[in-house]
Design an enzyme around this catalytic site. Structure first.
Site, PDB file in Angstrom:
ATOM      1  N   GLY A 194     -68.949 -16.770 -13.648  1.00 56.53           N
ATOM      2  CA  GLY A 194     -69.785 -16.618 -14.849  1.00 56.53           C
ATOM      3  C   GLY A 194     -70.414 -17.943 -15.224  1.00 56.53           C
ATOM      4  CB  SER A 195     -71.951 -19.049 -18.356  1.00 57.38           C
ATOM      5  OG  SER A 195     -70.882 -18.907 -19.266  1.00 57.38           O
ATOM      6  CB  VAL A 198     -67.202 -18.513 -20.205  1.00 58.24           C
ATOM      7  CG1 VAL A 198     -65.864 -17.790 -20.127  1.00 58.24           C
ATOM      8  CG2 VAL A 198     -68.035 -17.953 -21.355  1.00 58.24           C
ATOM      9  N   GLY A 199     -66.666 -21.130 -18.212  1.00 56.66           N
ATOM     10  CA  GLY A 199     -65.864 -21.784 -17.169  1.00 56.66           C
ATOM     11  C   GLY A 199     -65.004 -22.904 -17.755  1.00 56.66           C
ATOM     12  CD  GLU A 216     -67.175 -18.933  -6.386  1.00 48.81           C
ATOM     13  OE1 GLU A 216     -68.399 -19.106  -6.196  1.00 48.81           O
ATOM     14  OE2 GLU A 216     -66.315 -19.291  -5.570  1.00 48.81           O
ATOM     15  CB  CYS A 250     -74.976 -16.448  -9.418  1.00 51.03           C
ATOM     16  SG  CYS A 250     -74.273 -15.805  -7.900  1.00 51.03           S
TER      17      CYS A 250
HETATM   18  P1  NAD Z   1     -70.312 -12.519 -18.698  1.00 47.30           P
HETATM   19  O1  NAD Z   1     -70.903 -12.647 -20.055  1.00 47.30           O
HETATM   20  O2  NAD Z   1     -70.055 -11.171 -18.134  1.00 47.30           O
HETATM   21  O3  NAD Z   1     -68.961 -13.358 -18.739  1.00 47.30           O
HETATM   22  C1  NAD Z   1     -68.128 -13.477 -17.619  1.00 47.30           C
HETATM   23  C2  NAD Z   1     -66.711 -13.166 -18.021  1.00 47.30           C
HETATM   24  O4  NAD Z   1     -66.262 -14.098 -19.000  1.00 47.30           O
HETATM   25  C3  NAD Z   1     -66.550 -11.786 -18.631  1.00 47.30           C
HETATM   26  O5  NAD Z   1     -65.456 -11.145 -18.024  1.00 47.30           O
HETATM   27  C4  NAD Z   1     -66.349 -12.065 -20.099  1.00 47.30           C
HETATM   28  O6  NAD Z   1     -65.543 -11.099 -20.723  1.00 47.30           O
HETATM   29  C5  NAD Z   1     -65.691 -13.416 -20.096  1.00 47.30           C
HETATM   30  N1  NAD Z   1     -65.965 -14.197 -21.304  1.00 47.30           N
HETATM   31  C6  NAD Z   1     -67.163 -14.295 -21.949  1.00 47.30           C
HETATM   32  N2  NAD Z   1     -67.037 -15.122 -23.012  1.00 47.30           N
HETATM   33  C7  NAD Z   1     -65.752 -15.540 -23.033  1.00 47.30           C
HETATM   34  C8  NAD Z   1     -64.998 -16.415 -23.889  1.00 47.30           C
HETATM   35  N3  NAD Z   1     -65.553 -17.020 -24.931  1.00 47.30           N
HETATM   36  N4  NAD Z   1     -63.694 -16.605 -23.598  1.00 47.30           N
HETATM   37  C9  NAD Z   1     -63.117 -16.008 -22.544  1.00 47.30           C
HETATM   38  N5  NAD Z   1     -63.777 -15.182 -21.708  1.00 47.30           N
HETATM   39  C10 NAD Z   1     -65.065 -14.953 -21.946  1.00 47.30           C
HETATM   40  O7  NAD Z   1     -71.161 -13.256 -17.626  1.00 47.30           O
HETATM   41  P2  NAD Z   1     -72.140 -14.474 -17.824  1.00 47.30           P
HETATM   42  O8  NAD Z   1     -71.368 -15.691 -18.224  1.00 47.30           O
HETATM   43  O9  NAD Z   1     -73.330 -14.078 -18.595  1.00 47.30           O
HETATM   44  O10 NAD Z   1     -72.599 -14.618 -16.282  1.00 47.30           O
HETATM   45  C11 NAD Z   1     -73.777 -15.196 -15.965  1.00 47.30           C
HETATM   46  C12 NAD Z   1     -73.537 -16.545 -15.342  1.00 47.30           C
HETATM   47  O11 NAD Z   1     -72.656 -16.384 -14.245  1.00 47.30           O
HETATM   48  C13 NAD Z   1     -74.789 -17.169 -14.780  1.00 47.30           C
HETATM   49  O12 NAD Z   1     -74.774 -18.555 -15.026  1.00 47.30           O
HETATM   50  C14 NAD Z   1     -74.664 -16.921 -13.291  1.00 47.30           C
HETATM   51  O13 NAD Z   1     -75.361 -17.821 -12.478  1.00 47.30           O
HETATM   52  C15 NAD Z   1     -73.188 -17.030 -13.112  1.00 47.30           C
HETATM   53  N6  NAD Z   1     -72.765 -16.284 -11.949  1.00 47.30           N
HETATM   54  C16 NAD Z   1     -72.201 -16.975 -10.930  1.00 47.30           C
HETATM   55  C17 NAD Z   1     -71.829 -16.302  -9.785  1.00 47.30           C
HETATM   56  C18 NAD Z   1     -71.202 -17.014  -8.630  1.00 47.30           C
HETATM   57  O14 NAD Z   1     -70.715 -16.330  -7.740  1.00 47.30           O
HETATM   58  N7  NAD Z   1     -71.176 -18.341  -8.607  1.00 47.30           N
HETATM   59  C19 NAD Z   1     -72.034 -14.923  -9.696  1.00 47.30           C
HETATM   60  C20 NAD Z   1     -72.593 -14.249 -10.776  1.00 47.30           C
HETATM   61  C21 NAD Z   1     -72.943 -14.946 -11.897  1.00 47.30           C
END
Ligand code: NAD
Length: 481
Positions: A194-195, A198-199, A216, A250
């Protein structure tokens, strides 16, 4: 949007169940891992229709695209894993230096324990299931947390896990509150996709338990197009990579840096191929997805105000539709160049040279992917050598992710660690060092008192290479000459 949430007081017991199963040793034998993976593949096939319906309902994911990038991707990853698992899991023999002989040295791949998998919404099946495949192959139990933004797909995944009925695979559903509670539990490894924002939260929570993480993440992945590129093919491949899943990928090419003499030709080629893919009105195409939610729709609409629309530009807020859009004349300081776009908007920027393109890329964060297009291999090699990114495609987009023999992961702000194929198995394994000695002989040379003769023997022994080292040293000295 509403989504199913696991009651907060059920989350700790769910993780505890996964730990109990791990502690029994049930997931250790290769036969058990193979059996879980085979049944997972069967359930993916059995749930195919429901998953495809859910993906379509969540954000209009086209059925073939959904099959190819989600279900087919996962079953191919399982097939690859099943074919190679016995070799990956094999005890590896390594040489022992002469000073420590007689002895045998081996590396044993051990499971880590309970692996938490937290996935985003954009490829909600693939990004939950593919890490789980690697973790199961390595002998772990898993606790899965799908994204609440793809709520119907999360429910379909929960139904799949229920039918799998394997205590090694647990699932927790929900949003921020549930994920926060999940992250308070002790895991032996967490993989988060994800982002970066949150990472950081995930990594902070993991630090409390000294849990290692694979992150990731995302970023602005550039495509660099040389004046010596095959412009027609580059245009087609960039258009495909960008507009698959309506740009919500992503590793989608985030923006294009193209040498000025071929700028107009490339923009025309991308537009032509978009028309060929989706027809004159992509809103009517069954092969084009929608934006996941209103907030992302409005964020993307704002980004369309940068530069000039060279292709596309139409939107429909009610249906969260944004036409495949190409922007030209975009300044490097404009908002669309400041953040990851993550939608169907493609800025094409002219540069005077490939060296300038490399400088632009290196001025930003190291991206998750990078694409270089040229018919001149030396130019592609210079772009690859002059930059850093999680992965690269030469004269292609996206496809490095589909080869299970390549590690998939970011570098720096685009992530840490990798998975897919062997890389995933290694990420979720502990490579345990095992040194084995016989008691039949026990040379006194290592023990006190450290007499002059023992000291000489130890020094000589450490200098004495074993046969494999000798070969490596010989090869290195031949290369030096
Ligand atoms: P998302 O909003 O679905 O969040 C990802 C996960 O984090 C979810 O399961 C969500 O419940 C959890 N989450 C959200 N906020 C949180 C918090 N405050 N505390 C704990 N957990 C929390 O996804 P997103 O972040 O919008 O994803 C998009 C990003 O992910 C983009 O930057 C994209 O490039 C990246 N991405 C990377 C890959 C990769 O393989 N490297 C793949 C897909 C997406």
């Amino acid at each position: 949007m509403t989504f199913t949430a696991t009651p907060l007081d059920q989350i700790a017991p769910t993780v505890a169940r996964a730990r109990e199963v791990f502690t029994t040793g049930a997931t250790g034998p290769i036969a058990a891992r193979v059996s879980t993976l085979r049944r997972l593949a069967q359930e993916l096939r059995a749930h195919e229709a429901r998953l495809l319906d859910a993906l379509a309902a969540d954000f209009g994911k086209p059925r073939h695209e959904a099959w190819f990038t989600e279900i087919g991707f996962c079953t191919a990853e399982i097939d690859h894993t099943l074919a190679h698992l016995p070799r990956w899991a094999k005890v590896q023999r390594v040489p022992t230096p002469a000073a420590y002989q007689p002895a045998a040295s081996t590396i044993v791949a051990e499971p880590l324990g309970v692996v938490g998998v937290i996935a985003p919404w954009n490829y909600p099946v693939q990004l939950l299931v593919a890490p789980a495949i690697a973790a199961i192959a390595a002998g772990n139990t898993v606790v899965l947390k799908p994204s609440e933004l793809a709520a119907r797909t999360a429910d379909a995944l929960a139904a799949l896990v229920a039918d799998l009925a394997d205590p090694a695979v647990q699932i927790v559903q929900g949003g921020v509150a549930e994920t926060t509670e999940l992250l308070a539990q002790r895991f032996d490894h967490i993989i988060y996709t994800g982002s970066g924002k949150v990472g950081r939260i995930v990594m902070r929570a993991a630090a409390e338990h000294l849990t290692p993480v694979t992150l990731e993440l995302g970023g602005k992945s550039p495509a660099i197009v040389s004046r010596h590129a095959n412009i027609d093919v580059a245009g087609r491949r960039i258009a495909w990579g960008k507009f698959v899943n309506a740009g919500q990928t992503c590793i989608a090419p985030d923006y294009v840096l193209v040498e000025r003499p071929v700028h107009d030709e490339l923009v025309a080629a991308i537009g032509r191929h978009v028309d060929a893919f989706y027809g004159p009105d992509p809103q009517r195409s069954p092969d084009y997805a929608r934006i996941v939610d209103e907030s992302h729709f409005h964020r993307l609409e704002q980004l369309m105000h940068s530069g000039t629309v060279a292709h596309g530009g139409r939107t429909d807020a009610d249906l969260r539709y944004i036409e495949p859009t190409v922007l030209t004349g975009v300044g490097r300081e404009e908002p669309v160049m400041a953040e990851e776009i993550f939608g169907p908007i493609l800025p094409v920027l002219a540069v005077d040279s490939l060296a300038e393109a490399i400088d632009v890329v290196n001025a930003g964060d190291r991206p998750l992917a990078l694409y270089t297009f040229s018919e001149d291999a030396a130019e592609n090699a210079a772009v690859v050598a002059g930059t850093s990114s999680g992965g690269v495609c030469v004269n292609a987009t996206l496809l490095h992710v589909a080869n299970p023999n390549l590690p998939f992961g970011g570098v720096g702000p685009s992530g840490m660690g990798a998975y897919h194929g062997r890389s995933g198995f290694d990420s979720f394994s502990h490579r345990r060092a095992v040194h084995t000695r016989t008691t039949k002989v026990d040379p006194l040379v290592l023990y006190p008192p450290y007499t002059p003769i023992k000291q000489r023997l130890v020094r000589a022994g450490l200098r004495l290479p074993d046969p494999r080292d000798l070969m490596a040293r010989l090869r290195a000295s031949v290369r030096r000459r």
